[in-house]
Design an enzyme around this catalytic site. Structure first.
Site, short mmCIF file in Angstrom:
data_model
loop_
_atom_site.label_atom_id
_atom_site.label_comp_id
_atom_site.label_asym_id
_atom_site.label_seq_id
_atom_site.Cartn_x
_atom_site.Cartn_y
_atom_site.Cartn_z
N SER A 174 -69.22 52.95 31.17
CA SER A 174 -69.16 52.47 29.78
C SER A 174 -68.65 51.04 29.70
CB SER A 174 -68.22 53.40 29.00
OG SER A 174 -67.82 52.82 27.78
N ALA A 175 -69.07 50.33 28.64
CA ALA A 175 -68.56 48.97 28.41
C ALA A 175 -67.19 48.98 27.75
CB ALA A 175 -69.55 48.22 27.50
N SER A 176 -66.77 50.15 27.28
CA SER A 176 -65.53 50.22 26.48
C SER A 176 -64.26 50.19 27.33
CB SER A 176 -65.53 51.49 25.63
OG SER A 176 -64.29 51.60 24.98
N THR A 224 -68.81 56.81 18.81
CA THR A 224 -67.71 55.94 18.39
C THR A 224 -68.22 54.71 17.65
OG1 THR A 224 -67.67 55.33 20.73
CG2 THR A 224 -65.80 56.58 19.93
N LYS A 274 -74.17 47.72 19.63
CA LYS A 274 -74.14 48.91 20.47
C LYS A 274 -74.30 48.57 21.95
CE LYS A 274 -75.23 52.37 17.07
NZ LYS A 274 -76.18 53.36 16.55
N GLY A 275 -73.37 49.04 22.76
CA GLY A 275 -73.44 48.80 24.20
C GLY A 275 -72.97 47.42 24.63
N ARG A 315 -66.76 43.89 23.91
CA ARG A 315 -65.95 43.56 22.73
C ARG A 315 -66.00 42.07 22.40
NH1 ARG A 315 -59.80 45.26 23.21
NH2 ARG A 315 -60.83 47.13 24.01
N LYS A 320 -73.23 44.85 30.73
CA LYS A 320 -74.64 45.24 30.70
C LYS A 320 -75.39 44.18 29.88
CE LYS A 320 -73.06 50.03 30.20
NZ LYS A 320 -72.91 51.16 29.25
N ASP A 344 -73.18 56.92 30.02
CA ASP A 344 -72.61 55.97 29.07
C ASP A 344 -71.74 56.80 28.12
OD1 ASP A 344 -72.44 53.51 27.51
OD2 ASP A 344 -73.76 54.51 26.08
N LEU A 345 -70.84 56.17 27.40
CA LEU A 345 -69.94 56.95 26.53
C LEU A 345 -70.41 56.92 25.07
CD1 LEU A 345 -67.30 58.60 26.21
CD2 LEU A 345 -66.09 56.43 25.94
N ASP A 346 -70.27 55.74 24.44
CA ASP A 346 -70.60 55.63 23.02
C ASP A 346 -72.11 55.80 22.81
OD1 ASP A 346 -70.71 55.01 20.32
OD2 ASP A 346 -70.61 52.86 20.65
N GLU A 379 -78.21 56.64 28.89
CA GLU A 379 -77.84 55.45 28.09
C GLU A 379 -78.49 55.47 26.71
OE1 GLU A 379 -76.61 52.62 27.27
OE2 GLU A 379 -75.35 52.13 28.96
N ASP A 380 -77.79 54.92 25.72
CA ASP A 380 -78.37 54.81 24.37
C ASP A 380 -78.69 53.36 23.99
OD1 ASP A 380 -75.62 54.03 24.08
OD2 ASP A 380 -75.91 54.21 21.91
P1 B16 Z 1 -64.19 48.44 23.35
P2 B16 Z 1 -70.54 52.17 25.60
C1 B16 Z 1 -69.51 50.24 24.07
O1 B16 Z 1 -69.45 51.54 24.58
C2 B16 Z 1 -69.90 50.26 22.59
O2 B16 Z 1 -71.21 50.78 22.44
C3 B16 Z 1 -69.85 48.87 22.01
O3 B16 Z 1 -70.18 48.89 20.64
C4 B16 Z 1 -68.44 48.30 22.23
O4 B16 Z 1 -68.37 46.96 21.74
C5 B16 Z 1 -68.08 48.33 23.71
O5 B16 Z 1 -68.19 49.67 24.19
C6 B16 Z 1 -66.68 47.82 23.98
O6 B16 Z 1 -65.77 48.72 23.42
O7 B16 Z 1 -63.94 47.50 22.22
O8 B16 Z 1 -63.62 49.83 23.10
O9 B16 Z 1 -63.76 47.89 24.68
O10 B16 Z 1 -71.77 52.43 24.78
O11 B16 Z 1 -70.78 51.17 26.72
O12 B16 Z 1 -69.86 53.42 26.06
MG MG Z 2 -73.67 53.36 24.47
#
Ligand code: B16
Ligand code: MG
Length: 216
Positions: A114-116, A17, A45-46, A49, A145, A9-11, A169-170
């Protein structure tokens, strides 16, 4: 010998972040006339958006049209991008580089899960983009997720069955996603919160040097 691959996972695992998401969401809440606290931020978190905005609006008891929601999502992301485009390698979380070095030495492949939607940019900012064998991010999935889609795509890139994939994962949703498809889940952060994980560490510096060798 078993072959394993790793999905990060990233964040909250590679970089923090969440603090930048917090500042951008807080600014948006202020614009909408309510306070958004650090405790509220934990709920995001996780989370994707779009879902994050719904949670935030629910906290402020604000109702918006779909069009307005879209506009706020864009302005929040613009604010967030202002923060992440200033990130550099010093923001890589302690222990992350050591783990990637260990995996390289053991010839174990790793991908991002990652979800980001900003994941590729963030990895480029901190200088880690080229180290991953693949990037699965918010642009590649249709289900967030705790749906395991993101990790299933990761296992396909790794060319390994899910049971041979180790997920770091966090977020609870991420641990649930990994467990659903019998991946080896590693919770990074509070053990009480991530108690469904197969293994738990407070942060990556606590992962023993021989952790992966023992799984092989
Ligand atoms: P974005 P991860 C997630 O990252 C964040 O934890 C979560 O807070 C955020 O809303 C999501 O990415 C989407 O991010 O707005 O940059 O697309 O923990 O899955 O790496
Ligand atoms: Mg995360």
């Amino acid at each position: 010998m078993n072959k394993i691959g790793v999905i990060f996972d990233l964040d909250g695992v590679i970089v923090d972040t969440a603090k930048y998401h917090y500042l951008a969401w807080k600014e948006l809440a202020k614009e909408l006339g309510f306070e958004f606290t650090e405790n509220h931020n934990e709920l995001l978190k996780g989370v994707s958006r779009v879902r994050s905005l719904d949670i935030l609006l629910n906290i402020g008891k604000v109702h918006l049209s779909e069009g307005k929601k879209q506009a706020y999502l864009e302005s929040k992301n613009k604010d967030y991008l202002n923060y992440i485009t200033k990130m550099g390698p010093e923001e890589i979380l302690p222990g992350a580089k050591t783990i990637l070095d260990t995996l390289d030495n053991l010839n174990i492949q790793y991908v991002l899960g990652s979800a980001s939607k900003n994941a590729p940019l963030i990895l480029k900012q901190v200088g880690l983009f080229d180290r991953f064998s693949g990037i699965v991010d918010g642009n590649s999935v249709s289900k967030a997720k705790p749906d395991p889609e993101v990790f299933l795509i990761g296992s396909k890139i790794l060319e390994l069955p899910p049971k041979n994939c180790v997920v770091f994962e966090d977020a609870i949703a991420g641990i649930e996603a990994a467990n659903k498809i019998n991946m080896i889940s590693v919770g990074i952060g509070n053990k009480k919160i991530l108690n469904k994980a197969n293994y738990n560490f407070n942060n990556l510096t606590e992962v023993p040097e021989n952790f992966f060798e023992k799984l092989l």
